[in-house]
Design a protein around this motif. Structure first.
Motif, short mmCIF file in Angstrom:
data_model
loop_
_atom_site.label_atom_id
_atom_site.label_comp_id
_atom_site.label_asym_id
_atom_site.label_seq_id
_atom_site.Cartn_x
_atom_site.Cartn_y
_atom_site.Cartn_z
N UNK A 126 4.35 17.50 3.04
CA UNK A 126 5.55 18.02 3.71
C UNK A 126 6.61 16.94 3.81
N UNK A 127 6.21 15.71 4.10
CA UNK A 127 7.16 14.59 4.13
C UNK A 127 7.84 14.41 2.78
N UNK A 128 7.05 14.50 1.72
CA UNK A 128 7.57 14.33 0.37
C UNK A 128 8.61 15.40 0.04
N UNK A 129 8.24 16.66 0.28
CA UNK A 129 9.14 17.77 -0.04
C UNK A 129 10.41 17.70 0.80
N UNK A 130 10.26 17.38 2.08
CA UNK A 130 11.42 17.26 2.97
C UNK A 130 12.37 16.17 2.49
N UNK A 162 10.18 23.31 -1.83
CA UNK A 162 8.73 23.54 -1.81
C UNK A 162 8.33 24.39 -3.01
N UNK A 163 9.09 25.44 -3.28
CA UNK A 163 8.80 26.29 -4.42
C UNK A 163 9.01 25.55 -5.74
N UNK A 164 10.07 24.75 -5.81
CA UNK A 164 10.37 24.02 -7.04
C UNK A 164 9.27 23.01 -7.35
N UNK A 165 8.93 22.18 -6.36
CA UNK A 165 7.95 21.12 -6.58
C UNK A 165 6.56 21.71 -6.81
N UNK A 166 6.19 22.71 -6.01
CA UNK A 166 4.89 23.34 -6.20
C UNK A 166 4.81 24.01 -7.56
#
Length: 223
Positions: free
Chosen positions: A36-40, A54-58
């Motif tokens: 969550x820290x990374x995505x944020x 979140x959707x892009x990275x996942x």
């Protein structure tokens, strides 16, 4: 209970518990989990919303996992994509109703539940072997396919990268983030050995089915 249904139940329950723990981290407000820290942090760099990145990275991770080791993509991956958010919102509403203005002691207790629950949940759906989240697959592939090092060390390494990236992007790092980054891998391995595998395969029994070896020695086939 047939082993197939045990595995499906473990995967579904693991994802639900994961969502509950996300809600717990949000309520405790003492630092989010490393991913969550990374995505944020990345979302902040591009002045975008967390949900979008979140959707892009996942999605990018899922494509990479599909190419490298598609075994890790399964029904639990689908459960994870669509179930975690719902469970997190549900837990958030419950905690908001119970604790309007929680004390530091209560927040610490909620955080502890989030950390232990996340590790237990990950252990359940790792052992169920019906797919994992895209982020979880990274450390499993590093340990089991490429044998870089033991799973717990691979997990610490990926969590550390996420935390450092988030910090570099000016994301607030809390005690919950640090504890999760340092201890999640070893605690998952403990739950796997002492709870999840004994539940699925039976204590004192050997299985002919393939299962994760979280010690980082690849897959093991017991006969």
């Amino acid at each position: 209970m047939p082993q197939k249904w045990k595995r499906i139940g473990m995967a579904l329950f693991g994802v639900i518990v994961t969502g509950f723990c996300v809600g717990a981290f949000q309520k405790a407000d003492l630092g989010a989990d490393p991913f969550t820290c990374f995505v944020t942090g990345v979302a902040g760099l591009f002045h975008s919303k967390y949900s979008v990145f979140y959707l892009v990275i996942t999605g990018m991770l899922l494509i990479a996992v599909f190419v490298v080791e598609r075994h890790y993509i399964g029904i639990a991956t689908v459960f994870n994509l669509f179930g975690v958010g719902v469970a997190a919102d549900f837990m958030g509403r419950i905690l908001d109703a119970w604790f309007l203005e929680p004390s530091m002691a209560v927040r610490a207790g909620i955080m502890a539940f989030g950390i232990l629950g996340t590790c237990f949940a990950a252990s359940l759906y790792f052992t169920a072997d019906l797919g994992v989240s895209a982020y979880d697959a990274v450390s499993l592939i590093a340990a089991n396919k490429y044998k870089i090092m033991a799973f717990k060390l691979c997990r610490i390494a990926t969590d550390f990268v996420c935390v450092i990236t988030g910090f570099a992007c000016h994301v607030t790092i809390g005690v919950g983030t640090v504890i999760t980054a340092l201890f999640m891998g070893p605690v998952i391995q403990w739950f796997n050995t002492h709870l999840s595998e004994p539940f699925l395969y039976g204590r004192g029994k050997k299985s002919r089915m393939r299962k994760y070896n979280l010690a980082g020695e690849g897959y093991s086939f017991s006969v």
